[in-house]
Write a protein that holds these residues in place. Structure first.
Motif, PDB file in Angstrom:
ATOM      1  N   THR A 128       0.853  -1.184   0.000  1.00 22.11           N
ATOM      2  CA  THR A 128       0.000   0.000   0.000  1.00 22.11           C
ATOM      3  C   THR A 128       0.886   1.231   0.000  1.00 22.11           C
ATOM      4  OG1 THR A 128      -1.586  -1.243   1.320  1.00 22.11           O
ATOM      5  CG2 THR A 128      -1.923   1.118   1.166  1.00 22.11           C
ATOM      6  N   TYR A 129       1.067   1.820  -1.169  1.00 20.16           N
ATOM      7  CA  TYR A 129       1.878   3.017  -1.277  1.00 20.16           C
ATOM      8  C   TYR A 129       0.994   4.252  -1.187  1.00 20.16           C
ATOM      9  CZ  TYR A 129       5.495  -0.136  -2.931  1.00 20.16           C
ATOM     10  OH  TYR A 129       6.402  -1.148  -3.027  1.00 20.16           O
ATOM     11  N   ALA A 130       1.514   5.267  -0.526  1.00 21.47           N
ATOM     12  CA  ALA A 130       0.790   6.538  -0.458  1.00 21.47           C
ATOM     13  C   ALA A 130       0.803   7.192  -1.826  1.00 21.47           C
ATOM     14  CB  ALA A 130       1.454   7.446   0.573  1.00 21.47           C
ATOM     15  N   LYS A 131      -0.256   7.899  -2.128  1.00 20.90           N
ATOM     16  CA  LYS A 131      -0.317   8.667  -3.369  1.00 20.90           C
ATOM     17  C   LYS A 131      -0.145  10.137  -3.013  1.00 20.90           C
ATOM     18  CE  LYS A 131      -2.994   5.218  -5.824  1.00 20.90           C
ATOM     19  NZ  LYS A 131      -4.189   4.923  -6.607  1.00 20.90           N
ATOM     20  N   GLU A 132       0.031  10.976  -3.986  1.00 25.25           N
ATOM     21  CA  GLU A 132       0.403  12.368  -3.749  1.00 25.25           C
ATOM     22  C   GLU A 132      -0.736  13.274  -3.298  1.00 25.25           C
ATOM     23  OE1 GLU A 132       2.244  13.658  -7.323  1.00 25.25           O
ATOM     24  OE2 GLU A 132       3.758  12.088  -7.269  1.00 25.25           O
ATOM     25  N   ASN A 133      -1.961  12.780  -3.259  1.00 30.09           N
ATOM     26  CA  ASN A 133      -3.107  13.637  -2.975  1.00 30.09           C
ATOM     27  C   ASN A 133      -3.254  14.021  -1.504  1.00 30.09           C
ATOM     28  OD1 ASN A 133      -3.587  13.293  -5.653  1.00 30.09           O
ATOM     29  ND2 ASN A 133      -5.240  11.836  -5.395  1.00 30.09           N
ATOM     30  N   PHE A 134      -2.662  13.258  -0.599  1.00 28.46           N
ATOM     31  CA  PHE A 134      -2.847  13.507   0.823  1.00 28.46           C
ATOM     32  C   PHE A 134      -1.519  13.487   1.547  1.00 28.46           C
ATOM     33  CE2 PHE A 134      -6.833  11.602  -0.558  1.00 28.46           C
ATOM     34  CZ  PHE A 134      -7.743  12.526  -0.068  1.00 28.46           C
ATOM     35  N   THR A 135      -1.506  14.160   2.680  1.00 27.69           N
ATOM     36  CA  THR A 135      -0.358  14.068   3.573  1.00 27.69           C
ATOM     37  C   THR A 135      -0.746  13.140   4.711  1.00 27.69           C
ATOM     38  OG1 THR A 135      -1.092  16.016   4.787  1.00 27.69           O
ATOM     39  CG2 THR A 135       0.492  16.373   3.011  1.00 27.69           C
ATOM     40  N   TYR A 136       0.211  12.389   5.144  1.00 32.22           N
ATOM     41  CA  TYR A 136      -0.032  11.427   6.215  1.00 32.22           C
ATOM     42  C   TYR A 136       0.779  11.824   7.425  1.00 32.22           C
ATOM     43  CZ  TYR A 136      -2.253   8.773   2.544  1.00 32.22           C
ATOM     44  OH  TYR A 136      -3.091   8.385   1.538  1.00 32.22           O
ATOM     45  N   PRO A 137       0.257  11.590   8.612  1.00 34.75           N
ATOM     46  CA  PRO A 137      -0.932  10.839   8.977  1.00 34.75           C
ATOM     47  C   PRO A 137      -2.218  11.567   8.574  1.00 34.75           C
ATOM     48  CG  PRO A 137       0.063  11.755  10.945  1.00 34.75           C
ATOM     49  CD  PRO A 137       0.966  12.091   9.809  1.00 34.75           C
ATOM     50  N   TYR A 138      -3.224  10.767   8.215  1.00 37.06           N
ATOM     51  CA  TYR A 138      -4.520  11.270   7.766  1.00 37.06           C
ATOM     52  C   TYR A 138      -5.574  10.803   8.765  1.00 37.06           C
ATOM     53  CZ  TYR A 138      -8.708  11.702   4.853  1.00 37.06           C
ATOM     54  OH  TYR A 138      -9.949  12.014   4.368  1.00 37.06           O
ATOM     55  N   VAL A 139      -6.374  11.727   9.271  1.00 36.22           N
ATOM     56  CA  VAL A 139      -7.444  11.391  10.211  1.00 36.22           C
ATOM     57  C   VAL A 139      -8.755  11.303   9.436  1.00 36.22           C
ATOM     58  CG1 VAL A 139      -8.696  12.102  12.285  1.00 36.22           C
ATOM     59  CG2 VAL A 139      -6.237  12.544  12.102  1.00 36.22           C
ATOM     60  N   VAL A 140      -9.440  10.169   9.564  1.00 40.37           N
ATOM     61  CA  VAL A 140     -10.699   9.949   8.851  1.00 40.37           C
ATOM     62  C   VAL A 140     -11.771  10.858   9.455  1.00 40.37           C
ATOM     63  CG1 VAL A 140     -12.445   8.256   8.187  1.00 40.37           C
ATOM     64  CG2 VAL A 140     -10.042   7.559   8.402  1.00 40.37           C
ATOM     65  N   PRO A 141     -12.431  11.688   8.617  1.00 39.11           N
ATOM     66  CA  PRO A 141     -13.451  12.610   9.126  1.00 39.11           C
ATOM     67  C   PRO A 141     -14.670  11.876   9.712  1.00 39.11           C
ATOM     68  CG  PRO A 141     -12.856  13.148   6.858  1.00 39.11           C
ATOM     69  CD  PRO A 141     -12.217  11.851   7.188  1.00 39.11           C
ATOM     70  N   GLU A 142     -15.498  12.639  10.418  1.00 36.21           N
ATOM     71  CA  GLU A 142     -16.709  12.107  11.035  1.00 36.21           C
ATOM     72  C   GLU A 142     -17.673  11.588   9.966  1.00 36.21           C
ATOM     73  OE1 GLU A 142     -20.271  13.944  13.717  1.00 36.21           O
ATOM     74  OE2 GLU A 142     -18.238  14.671  14.101  1.00 36.21           O
ATOM     75  N   LYS A 143     -18.345  10.487  10.275  1.00 35.71           N
ATOM     76  CA  LYS A 143     -19.328   9.845   9.392  1.00 35.71           C
ATOM     77  C   LYS A 143     -18.742   9.520   8.016  1.00 35.71           C
ATOM     78  CE  LYS A 143     -23.272  11.896  11.688  1.00 35.71           C
ATOM     79  NZ  LYS A 143     -24.440  12.757  11.602  1.00 35.71           N
ATOM     80  N   SER A 144     -17.490   9.032   8.031  1.00 40.03           N
ATOM     81  CA  SER A 144     -16.802   8.676   6.782  1.00 40.03           C
ATOM     82  C   SER A 144     -16.008   7.401   6.973  1.00 40.03           C
ATOM     83  CB  SER A 144     -15.857   9.797   6.353  1.00 40.03           C
ATOM     84  OG  SER A 144     -16.573  10.959   6.051  1.00 40.03           O
ATOM     85  N   TYR A 145     -15.628   6.818   5.841  1.00 36.30           N
ATOM     86  CA  TYR A 145     -14.795   5.622   5.835  1.00 36.30           C
ATOM     87  C   TYR A 145     -13.623   5.837   4.888  1.00 36.30           C
ATOM     88  CZ  TYR A 145     -18.911   3.403   7.871  1.00 36.30           C
ATOM     89  OH  TYR A 145     -19.968   3.094   8.686  1.00 36.30           O
ATOM     90  N   PHE A 146     -12.474   5.281   5.239  1.00 38.60           N
ATOM     91  CA  PHE A 146     -11.308   5.275   4.368  1.00 38.60           C
ATOM     92  C   PHE A 146     -11.300   3.907   3.706  1.00 38.60           C
ATOM     93  CE2 PHE A 146      -6.851   5.220   3.143  1.00 38.60           C
ATOM     94  CZ  PHE A 146      -6.639   6.544   2.777  1.00 38.60           C
ATOM     95  N   LEU A 147     -11.500   3.867   2.392  1.00 41.47           N
ATOM     96  CA  LEU A 147     -11.662   2.620   1.649  1.00 41.47           C
ATOM     97  C   LEU A 147     -10.492   2.399   0.700  1.00 41.47           C
ATOM     98  CD1 LEU A 147     -15.402   3.101   0.672  1.00 41.47           C
ATOM     99  CD2 LEU A 147     -14.514   1.798   2.578  1.00 41.47           C
ATOM    100  N   LEU A 148     -10.021   1.174   0.657  1.00 40.50           N
ATOM    101  CA  LEU A 148      -8.955   0.798  -0.274  1.00 40.50           C
ATOM    102  C   LEU A 148      -9.391  -0.427  -1.054  1.00 40.50           C
ATOM    103  CD1 LEU A 148      -5.741   1.073   1.951  1.00 40.50           C
ATOM    104  CD2 LEU A 148      -6.628   2.746   0.338  1.00 40.50           C
ATOM    105  N   GLY A 149      -8.937  -0.516  -2.299  1.00 37.57           N
ATOM    106  CA  GLY A 149      -9.121  -1.731  -3.081  1.00 37.57           C
ATOM    107  C   GLY A 149      -8.039  -2.724  -2.695  1.00 37.57           C
ATOM    108  N   ASP A 150      -8.273  -3.998  -2.957  1.00 39.45           N
ATOM    109  CA  ASP A 150      -7.271  -5.015  -2.622  1.00 39.45           C
ATOM    110  C   ASP A 150      -6.094  -5.018  -3.591  1.00 39.45           C
ATOM    111  OD1 ASP A 150      -8.801  -5.753  -0.481  1.00 39.45           O
ATOM    112  OD2 ASP A 150      -9.429  -7.691  -1.312  1.00 39.45           O
ATOM    113  N   TYR A 151      -6.314  -4.584  -4.814  1.00 41.08           N
ATOM    114  CA  TYR A 151      -5.243  -4.525  -5.818  1.00 41.08           C
ATOM    115  C   TYR A 151      -4.590  -3.156  -5.664  1.00 41.08           C
ATOM    116  CZ  TYR A 151      -3.117  -5.720 -10.345  1.00 41.08           C
ATOM    117  OH  TYR A 151      -2.252  -6.040 -11.367  1.00 41.08           O
TER     118      TYR A 151
END
Length: 182
Positions: A128-151
């Motif tokens: 799982t490589y980070a992409k350029e759109n976000f800086t990490y650490p990233y906190v998931v906002p309220e009433k949201s999910y952080f979703l990843l594909g398996d590939y």
């Protein structure tokens, strides 16, 4: 010798009419049952379940392009690692929940994924490589999910467009139907 037609007797006429009436009632009953069944199926597959065909290999190898997935729409208590159908840009997509509201997501250049400081991976074959759109650490906002594909190396997911609102999650995948060979 000319043929004469036999005039039916009154009991024969009554029996024939009664038989025709029973047949007509049977057809009406069948039509009513078909309408009720269609209404029940319509309600089930618009309000309770979602049946959709997978487009792409975002969840490869678990779910492949062309497979059908059945999702349960009424599931509200979603957990980490649940596979869900969600909408993004007007299209159904499939992803795995990695983080829920308040979770801290961390990715580094070596392909490691940490959620709340704990390494994730399990049965996922791809780093799982980070992409350029976000800086990490990233906190998931309220009433949201952080979703990843398996590939992970080939998929477009929350690393590209951010967390997915709970309102955009259409349902939890409960069954996968393979379409190869049908």
């Amino acid at each position: 010798m000319p043929k004469t037609t036999k005039t039916p007797t009154v009991p024969e006429v009554i029996r024939r009419r009664r038989g025709n009436l029973v047949i007509a009632q049977g057809y009406r009953s069948l039509a009513l049952r078909c309408i009720v069944l269609a209404a029940v199926l319509l309600i089930l597959f618009t309000q309770v379940f979602l049946l959709t065909q997978v487009s792409g290999n975002d969840m490869f190898p678990a779910i492949k392009d062309g497979d059908l997935v059945l999702a349960y729409r009424l599931e509200k208590a979603l957990s980490k690692n649940d596979v869900v159908v969600y909408t993004h840009d007007g299209q159904y997509r499939i992803g795995r929940i990695i983080g829920r509201e308040g979770d801290v997501i961390m990715m580094d250049e070596t392909g490691n994924l940490l959620v709340n400081g704990t390494a994730q991976g399990g049965e996922i074959l791809y780093p799982t490589y980070a992409k350029e759109n976000f800086t990490y650490p990233y906190v998931v906002p309220e009433k949201s999910y952080f979703l990843l594909g398996d590939y992970r190396t080939q998929t477009e997911d929350s690393r590209d467009f951010g967390s997915v609102s709970a309102a955009d999650v259409e349902g939890k995948v409960i069954t996968i139907l393979r379409r190869r060979g049908i």
